[in-house]
Enzyme design. Structure first.
Site, PDB file in Angstrom:
ATOM      1  CD  GLU A 201      -9.272  -0.865   7.067  1.00  0.00           C
ATOM      2  OE1 GLU A 201      -9.124   0.133   6.323  1.00  0.00           O
ATOM      3  OE2 GLU A 201      -8.683  -2.117   7.249  1.00  0.00           O
TER       4      GLU A 201
ATOM      5  CG  HIS B 101      -1.156   4.144   7.854  1.00  0.00           C
ATOM      6  ND1 HIS B 101      -1.333   3.925   9.247  1.00  0.00           N
ATOM      7  CD2 HIS B 101      -2.304   3.450   7.203  1.00  0.00           C
ATOM      8  CE1 HIS B 101      -2.368   3.171   9.703  1.00  0.00           C
ATOM      9  NE2 HIS B 101      -2.932   2.743   8.249  1.00  0.00           N
TER      10      HIS B 101
ATOM     11  NE  ARG C 283      -5.558   5.130   6.373  1.00  0.00           N
ATOM     12  CZ  ARG C 283      -5.337   4.195   5.523  1.00  0.00           C
ATOM     13  NH1 ARG C 283      -4.734   4.505   4.488  1.00  0.00           N
ATOM     14  NH2 ARG C 283      -5.809   2.798   5.870  1.00  0.00           N
TER      15      ARG C 283
ATOM     16  CG  HIS D 182      -0.104   4.180   3.710  1.00  0.00           C
ATOM     17  ND1 HIS D 182       0.599   3.023   4.014  1.00  0.00           N
ATOM     18  CD2 HIS D 182      -1.347   4.008   3.535  1.00  0.00           C
ATOM     19  CE1 HIS D 182      -0.291   2.053   3.870  1.00  0.00           C
ATOM     20  NE2 HIS D 182      -1.420   2.350   3.667  1.00  0.00           N
TER      21      HIS D 182
ATOM     22  NE  ARG E  75      -5.485   4.976   0.156  1.00  0.00           N
ATOM     23  CZ  ARG E  75      -5.160   3.808   0.844  1.00  0.00           C
ATOM     24  NH1 ARG E  75      -6.093   2.621   0.629  1.00  0.00           N
ATOM     25  NH2 ARG E  75      -4.280   3.635   1.688  1.00  0.00           N
TER      26      ARG E  75
HETATM   27  C1  LIG Z   1       1.979  -1.263   4.058  1.00  0.00           C
HETATM   28  C2  LIG Z   1       0.628  -1.047   3.033  1.00  0.00           C
HETATM   29  C3  LIG Z   1      -0.582  -1.403   3.403  1.00  0.00           C
HETATM   30  C4  LIG Z   1      -1.925  -1.185   2.537  1.00  0.00           C
HETATM   31  N1  LIG Z   1      -3.128  -1.699   2.965  1.00  0.00           N
HETATM   32  C5  LIG Z   1      -4.021  -1.539   2.058  1.00  0.00           C
HETATM   33  C6  LIG Z   1      -5.222  -1.877   2.286  1.00  0.00           C
HETATM   34  O1  LIG Z   1      -5.619  -2.563   3.461  1.00  0.00           O
HETATM   35  N2  LIG Z   1      -6.311  -1.525   1.457  1.00  0.00           N
HETATM   36  C7  LIG Z   1      -6.105  -1.245   0.222  1.00  0.00           C
HETATM   37  O2  LIG Z   1      -7.052  -0.827  -0.495  1.00  0.00           O
HETATM   38  N3  LIG Z   1      -4.805  -0.504  -0.015  1.00  0.00           N
HETATM   39  C8  LIG Z   1      -3.937  -0.649   0.892  1.00  0.00           C
HETATM   40  N4  LIG Z   1      -2.629   0.014   0.605  1.00  0.00           N
HETATM   41  C9  LIG Z   1      -2.514   0.646  -0.708  1.00  0.00           C
HETATM   42  C10 LIG Z   1      -2.306  -0.489  -1.667  1.00  0.00           C
HETATM   43  O3  LIG Z   1      -1.890  -1.534  -1.392  1.00  0.00           O
HETATM   44  C11 LIG Z   1      -1.698   0.168  -3.014  1.00  0.00           C
HETATM   45  O4  LIG Z   1      -2.103   1.330  -3.401  1.00  0.00           O
HETATM   46  C12 LIG Z   1      -2.085  -0.916  -4.134  1.00  0.00           C
HETATM   47  O5  LIG Z   1      -1.741  -2.262  -3.898  1.00  0.00           O
HETATM   48  C13 LIG Z   1      -1.480  -0.475  -5.373  1.00  0.00           C
HETATM   49  O6  LIG Z   1      -1.375  -1.404  -6.544  1.00  0.00           O
HETATM   50  P1  LIG Z   1      -0.676  -0.952  -7.687  1.00  0.00           P
HETATM   51  O7  LIG Z   1      -0.736  -2.326  -8.528  1.00  0.00           O
HETATM   52  O8  LIG Z   1      -1.037   0.146  -8.489  1.00  0.00           O
HETATM   53  O9  LIG Z   1       0.954  -0.879  -7.386  1.00  0.00           O
HETATM   54  P2  LIG Z   1       2.084  -1.793  -6.857  1.00  0.00           P
HETATM   55  O10 LIG Z   1       1.475  -2.971  -6.123  1.00  0.00           O
HETATM   56  O11 LIG Z   1       2.890  -1.229  -5.913  1.00  0.00           O
HETATM   57  O12 LIG Z   1       2.789  -2.652  -7.870  1.00  0.00           O
HETATM   58  C14 LIG Z   1       3.603  -1.710  -8.795  1.00  0.00           C
HETATM   59  C15 LIG Z   1       4.349  -2.438  -9.768  1.00  0.00           C
HETATM   60  O13 LIG Z   1       4.792  -1.699 -10.741  1.00  0.00           O
HETATM   61  C16 LIG Z   1       6.253  -2.212 -10.891  1.00  0.00           C
HETATM   62  N5  LIG Z   1       7.202  -0.858 -11.587  1.00  0.00           N
HETATM   63  C17 LIG Z   1       7.192   0.260 -10.943  1.00  0.00           C
HETATM   64  N6  LIG Z   1       8.130   0.859 -11.663  1.00  0.00           N
HETATM   65  C18 LIG Z   1       8.278   0.053 -12.700  1.00  0.00           C
HETATM   66  C19 LIG Z   1       9.191   0.531 -13.982  1.00  0.00           C
HETATM   67  N7  LIG Z   1       9.797   1.448 -14.217  1.00  0.00           N
HETATM   68  N8  LIG Z   1       9.368  -0.762 -14.897  1.00  0.00           N
HETATM   69  C20 LIG Z   1       8.777  -2.049 -14.517  1.00  0.00           C
HETATM   70  N9  LIG Z   1       8.015  -2.087 -13.614  1.00  0.00           N
HETATM   71  C21 LIG Z   1       7.763  -1.010 -12.640  1.00  0.00           C
HETATM   72  C22 LIG Z   1       6.702  -2.596  -9.447  1.00  0.00           C
HETATM   73  O14 LIG Z   1       7.985  -3.390  -9.470  1.00  0.00           O
HETATM   74  C23 LIG Z   1       5.515  -3.294  -9.167  1.00  0.00           C
HETATM   75  O15 LIG Z   1       5.413  -4.656  -9.647  1.00  0.00           O
HETATM   76  C24 LIG Z   1      -1.659  -0.616   1.516  1.00  0.00           C
HETATM   77  C25 LIG Z   1      -0.292  -0.173   1.150  1.00  0.00           C
HETATM   78  C26 LIG Z   1       0.907  -0.549   1.880  1.00  0.00           C
HETATM   79  C27 LIG Z   1       2.283   0.047   1.438  1.00  0.00           C
END
Ligand SMILES: Cc1cc2nc3c(=O)[nH]c(=O)nc-3n(C[C@H](O)[C@H](O)[C@H](O)COP(=O)(O)OP(=O)(O)OC[C@H]3O[C@@H](n4cnc5c(N)ncnc54)[C@H](O)[C@@H]3O)c2cc1C
Length: 515
Positions: A111, A227, A273, A334, A369
């Site tokens: 990547e 992105h 990026r 993103h 990042r």
């Molecule tokens: C399209 C896309 C592609 C990506 N590709 C990659 C990749 O290939 N590799 C990589 O490393 N990263 C990638 N990323 C980034 C990565 O996916 C995210 O940074 C990571 O998954 C975030 O995980 P998280 O658990 O912190 O948040 P999330 O997976 O977003 O989960 C957050 C959770 O918190 C909950 N929540 C939020 N606010 C509240 C509240 N007030 N009360 C209760 N619940 C709440 C939500 O409902 C959700 O369940 C990508 C992101 C996107 C959008």
């Protein structure tokens, strides 16, 4: 009132992974505002970075991460990330994540801005979905309690220490209170600030608002990653076309068919990026178009359909066969590099309050990042939260040195004469137009004034949309005010009025409500 050793807010990779570890150390409740699998994690395509091949090393992963971070990475945090990444991959394999293999070995992809192929993936381009489903199934099979449709609204604090959380039951509209020893915010990012974004609709900055309102430190908010390549088709919400597509040999062309990236960066289509996103904006401006194209028509169709089955299918469902035609793309918001400031154990400056995942700022990403470093960061620092909390001692975080910091509170602002009515679409348009890929003092000041006026005028929230709008306005204020303060360009933050990086700005901007 129910009591838990750990309450975890959110059920993406950060919430689920920490919950699975926490259950070995005490009682666990997950609160999540939608259904368990509503999150950004399940949309992650490209994969997860770790130096696991014999040609790779944590040192090389370190160098690439530091280079992408443009002078603002916390080197100690990056060392932790790259050294602990291989062991965290082993954890995922043990939990059952089915990484793709080649000749019996885990397959590794290239990547942008990585100097060697080091990206593990699953289901071709469905890595996040496989991780999310594997972890959420494990949580369902465990004794972890999960409350869905439950939106955290306020952190409860006594004598400077977290004692619990208030949450809205989105089905009944009532506010419930839960007590805990440790509270972990795993609420994800804030991509919904921007009109064009790749994020799930849950990404509304709730964790940032919860933490800021409690007196936690929020850092590096001006650095929001755009992105370069989200699908640009009329009537279709921006759908990510993973960087791995360019890693596999895809090239960018403008609407006139010209391959422009070699004009902008030595790494060409695989430049970091921010550089690719800005180059695309310039090319779209030059050609008067709202898109450029990724060309992968030179790749064998079978490579495309097996390596990117999800992207291939999505595009085909929208009338585009990417084995034959060019893919129209444009940049979209993103990833939030900034967030709730944590030390290397995931602790915030509030005793008992931890942050994990995209809502946290551990310091590994700096100003930009490196692709696929996000999910591995979640695992590396999520594991450390559990190590820190094993003995149940609540400490007030001795926040580590993240380089020089300058502290601010949110300033009062003049209410402009004409303020549009606050709404999600007005907020997204405002950020896209005024706080987007290319910013300047005038655009940022206009946005900052409007956001401050909205913050004053918004009524007390009562339901999920109104809480989310309040949280977005506050998060947007933090992004905009930080972007105004930083009078230089660095990483993902580009000011047309200050286009150079300046040595005197090699520090972090920190906001606190109680400073
Ligand atoms: C399209 C896309 C592609 C990506 N590709 C990659 C990749 O290939 N590799 C990589 O490393 N990263 C990638 N990323 C980034 C990565 O996916 C995210 O940074 C990571 O998954 C975030 O995980 P998280 O658990 O912190 O948040 P999330 O997976 O977003 O989960 C957050 C959770 O918190 C909950 N929540 C939020 N606010 C509240 C509240 N007030 N009360 C209760 N619940 C709440 C939500 O409902 C959700 O369940 C990508 C992101 C996107 C959008």
């Amino acid at each position: 009132m129910s009591y838990y050793d750990y309450i975890i807010i959110g059920s993406g990779i950060a919430g689920l992974y920490t919950a699975l570890l926490a259950k070995e150390q005490g009682s666990v409740l997950i609160l999540t505002k939608g259904s368990i699998d509503d999150c950004n994690t399940k949309y992650a395509q490209g994969g997860i970075a770790a130096a696991i091949s014999k040609n790779d090393s944590p040192e090389l992963h370190f160098k690439d991460t530091i280079a992408a971070g443009d002078g603002l990475c916390d080197e100690e945090a990056v060392r932790i990330l790259v050294n602990e990444a291989p062991a965290r991959i082993t954890d995922l394999v043990k939990l059952g994540v089915p990484f793709d293999t080649l000749d019996g070995q885990i397959a590794l992809a290239m990547e942008a801005a990585h100097s060697i192929p080091r990206i593990l993936h699953a289901g071709g381009d469905a890595t996040g979905e496989h991780i999310e489903i594997t972890l959420s199934n494990k949580v369902r099979d465990s004794r972890i309690q999960v409350l869905e449709d439950c939106l955290a609204t306020e952190i409860v604090i006594e004598k400077g220490t977290v004692t619990g959380i208030k949450a809205l039951d989105c089905r009944t509209g009532s506010i419930e209170e839960f007590e805990c020893h440790f509270l972990i915010l795993a609420t994800g990012g804030a991509g919904q600030l921007f009109k064009l974004n790749t994020n799930s609709d849950i990404a509304t900055g709730d964790g940032i608002a919860l933490a800021f309102n409690t007196g936690a430190e929020i850092v590096d908010m001006e650095f929001f990653q755009f992105h370069p390549t989200a699908l640009r088709l009329p009537g279709v919400t921006p759908f990510l076309i993973s960087e791995a597509v360019r890693g596999e040999g895809g090239v960018l062309r403008n609407v006139e068919g010209y391959r422009f990236m070699p004009d902008y960066a030595p790494q060409s289509d695989l430049a970091p990026r921010d550089i690719v996103a800005r180059s695309i904006v310039y090319e779209m401006g030059k050609t008067g178009s709202d898109r450029v194209f990724i060309d992968i028509t030179h790749l064998p169709p079978r490579t495309i359909t097996t390596r990117f089955p999800h992207i291939y299918r999505f595009c085909l469902d929208h009338g585009l066969d990417i084995t034959k035609g060019l893919i129209p793309v444009a940049p979209a918001a993103h990833y939030m590099m900034g967030g709730i400031k944590t030390n290397n154990w995931g602790e915030t400056n509030i005793a008992g309050l931890f942050a994990a995942g995209e809502t946290a700022c551990t310091g590994v990403h700096g100003a930009n990042r490196l692709a696929s470093n996000s999910m591995i960061e979640v695992l590396a620092f999520g594991k450390r939260i559990m190590e820190r909390t094993r003995k149940k001692a609540k400490t007030r975080a001795p926040i580590t040195d993240k380089g020089v910091e300058v502290h601010h509170s949110l300033s009062q602002r003049q209410v402009p004469k004409a303020v549009p009515a606050p709404s999600l679409s007005a907020l997204q348009q405002l950020h896209w137009d005024k706080v987007g890929i290319i910013r300047n003092k005038e655009s940022l000041t206009e946005a900052a004034n409007i956001l401050a006026a909205w913050q004053k005028s918004l009524p007390q929230p009562t339901d999920r949309p109104s809480y989310e709008l309040n949280n977005l306005v506050l998060t947007g204020r933090l992004v905009t005010e930080a972007a105004l303060l930083r009078e230089e360009s660095r990483g993902a933050h580009f000011r047309s009025d200050f286009p150079q990086s300046l040595a005197q700005w090699q520090h972090h901007i920190v906001f606190t409500s109680k400073w």
